[in-house]
Design a protein around this motif. Structure first.
Motif, PDB file in Angstrom:
ATOM      1  N   ILE A   5       0.854  -1.184   0.000  1.00 17.47           N
ATOM      2  CA  ILE A   5       0.000   0.000   0.000  1.00 17.47           C
ATOM      3  C   ILE A   5       0.892   1.238   0.000  1.00 17.47           C
ATOM      4  O   ILE A   5       1.715   1.415   0.901  1.00 17.47           O
ATOM      5  CB  ILE A   5      -0.955  -0.012   1.219  1.00 17.47           C
ATOM      6  CG1 ILE A   5      -1.859  -1.252   1.140  1.00 17.47           C
ATOM      7  CG2 ILE A   5      -1.795   1.260   1.258  1.00 17.47           C
ATOM      8  CD1 ILE A   5      -2.685  -1.503   2.375  1.00 17.47           C
ATOM      9  N   VAL A  10      -4.865   6.100   5.404  1.00 20.61           N
ATOM     10  CA  VAL A  10      -5.958   5.211   4.978  1.00 20.61           C
ATOM     11  C   VAL A  10      -7.099   5.305   5.981  1.00 20.61           C
ATOM     12  O   VAL A  10      -6.902   5.654   7.141  1.00 20.61           O
ATOM     13  CB  VAL A  10      -5.495   3.732   4.878  1.00 20.61           C
ATOM     14  CG1 VAL A  10      -4.496   3.540   3.778  1.00 20.61           C
ATOM     15  CG2 VAL A  10      -4.979   3.211   6.198  1.00 20.61           C
ATOM     16  N   VAL A  25      -0.542   4.827   7.325  1.00 19.23           N
ATOM     17  CA  VAL A  25      -0.452   3.423   6.917  1.00 19.23           C
ATOM     18  C   VAL A  25       0.361   2.605   7.918  1.00 19.23           C
ATOM     19  O   VAL A  25      -0.017   1.481   8.253  1.00 19.23           O
ATOM     20  CB  VAL A  25       0.159   3.303   5.494  1.00 19.23           C
ATOM     21  CG1 VAL A  25       0.407   1.853   5.130  1.00 19.23           C
ATOM     22  CG2 VAL A  25      -0.761   3.917   4.476  1.00 19.23           C
ATOM     23  N   LEU A  39      -3.600  -6.270   6.126  1.00 14.59           N
ATOM     24  CA  LEU A  39      -4.195  -4.984   5.785  1.00 14.59           C
ATOM     25  C   LEU A  39      -4.451  -5.012   4.280  1.00 14.59           C
ATOM     26  O   LEU A  39      -3.513  -5.080   3.492  1.00 14.59           O
ATOM     27  CB  LEU A  39      -3.243  -3.833   6.160  1.00 14.59           C
ATOM     28  CG  LEU A  39      -3.763  -2.423   5.949  1.00 14.59           C
ATOM     29  CD1 LEU A  39      -4.920  -2.136   6.905  1.00 14.59           C
ATOM     30  CD2 LEU A  39      -2.670  -1.408   6.142  1.00 14.59           C
ATOM     31  N   GLU A  41      -6.350  -3.304   0.924  1.00 17.00           N
ATOM     32  CA  GLU A  41      -6.980  -2.115   0.343  1.00 17.00           C
ATOM     33  C   GLU A  41      -8.228  -2.569  -0.417  1.00 17.00           C
ATOM     34  O   GLU A  41      -8.137  -3.313  -1.386  1.00 17.00           O
ATOM     35  CB  GLU A  41      -5.977  -1.444  -0.607  1.00 17.00           C
ATOM     36  CG  GLU A  41      -6.317  -0.033  -0.950  1.00 17.00           C
ATOM     37  CD  GLU A  41      -5.194   0.657  -1.717  1.00 17.00           C
ATOM     38  OE1 GLU A  41      -5.098   1.881  -1.604  1.00 17.00           O
ATOM     39  OE2 GLU A  41      -4.435  -0.026  -2.427  1.00 17.00           O
ATOM     40  N   CYS A  51      -9.084   0.677   3.769  1.00 17.22           N
ATOM     41  CA  CYS A  51      -8.391  -0.583   3.995  1.00 17.22           C
ATOM     42  C   CYS A  51      -9.133  -1.370   5.060  1.00 17.22           C
ATOM     43  O   CYS A  51      -9.719  -0.801   5.972  1.00 17.22           O
ATOM     44  CB  CYS A  51      -6.952  -0.349   4.452  1.00 17.22           C
ATOM     45  SG  CYS A  51      -5.914   0.317   3.141  1.00 17.22           S
TER      46      CYS A  51
END
Length: 167
Positions: A5, A10, A25, A39, A41, A51
């Motif tokens: 990511i 997020v 993040v 995690l 997305e 997420c």
């Protein structure tokens, strides 16, 4: 997923669909690690991207099971063709008719074609009559999806099997 990511912040949703808010993040990754989850997305187009904390392997497995179930329930409809000529004999017509009945009972569509050769093209009302007769005789098993129509040297009609919804 996880370290792949590439955004700064997020919106985090946990495994019970509870919003945990907007966070960096690395904090989201730390929470995922503490809970032994991944995690993932789920909405990259969101501002900020959404997420979710989940067991990715389990999620993939569930998804493949659902896809398998939907594929099982799908019925592939084939189009079977019955070819005839405008001056077809009665016995030959009956053979073609029985084939069409079998195809419709198997759940396939039937493309009934009258092929005109040479000067037979001037007898297209004769071909139309044969196709109309077949449609009338098959009316209990099928619905006309496409009425008889001349395309080049062939007159084509398509019949689809009747379903319970169409009764």
């Amino acid at each position: 997923m996880n370290e792949e990511i590439r955004v700064k912040e997020v919106r985090l949703v946990d495994e019970q669909n509870n919003q945990l808010g907007i966070m960096p993040v690395r904090d989201a990754l730390r929470i995922a690690e503490e809970r032994n989850l991944d995690l993932v997305e789920v909405a990259p187009q969101g501002k900020p991207p959404v997420c979710r904390l989940m067991d990715y392997g389990k999620h993939k497995y569930e998804q493949s099971k659902r896809e398998k179930e939907t594929r099982k329930k799908q019925r592939i409809i084939n189009v079977k063709e019955v070819k005839m000529r405008p001056n077809i004999d009665e016995h030959d017509y009956q053979v073609k008719f029985r084939n069409a009945v079998r195809f419709l009972k198997d759940g396939d569509k039937v493309k009934a074609t009258i092929m005109f050769r040479g000067r037979e093209i001037v007898h297209n009302p004769k071909g139309q009559a044969i196709l109309e007769r077949m449609a009338n005789e098959l009316s209990e098993l099928s619905v006309i999806e496409r009425r008889p129509k001349l395309e080049g040297r062939n007159m084509i009609m398509i019949l689809a099997p009747k379903t319970d919804k169409q009764d």
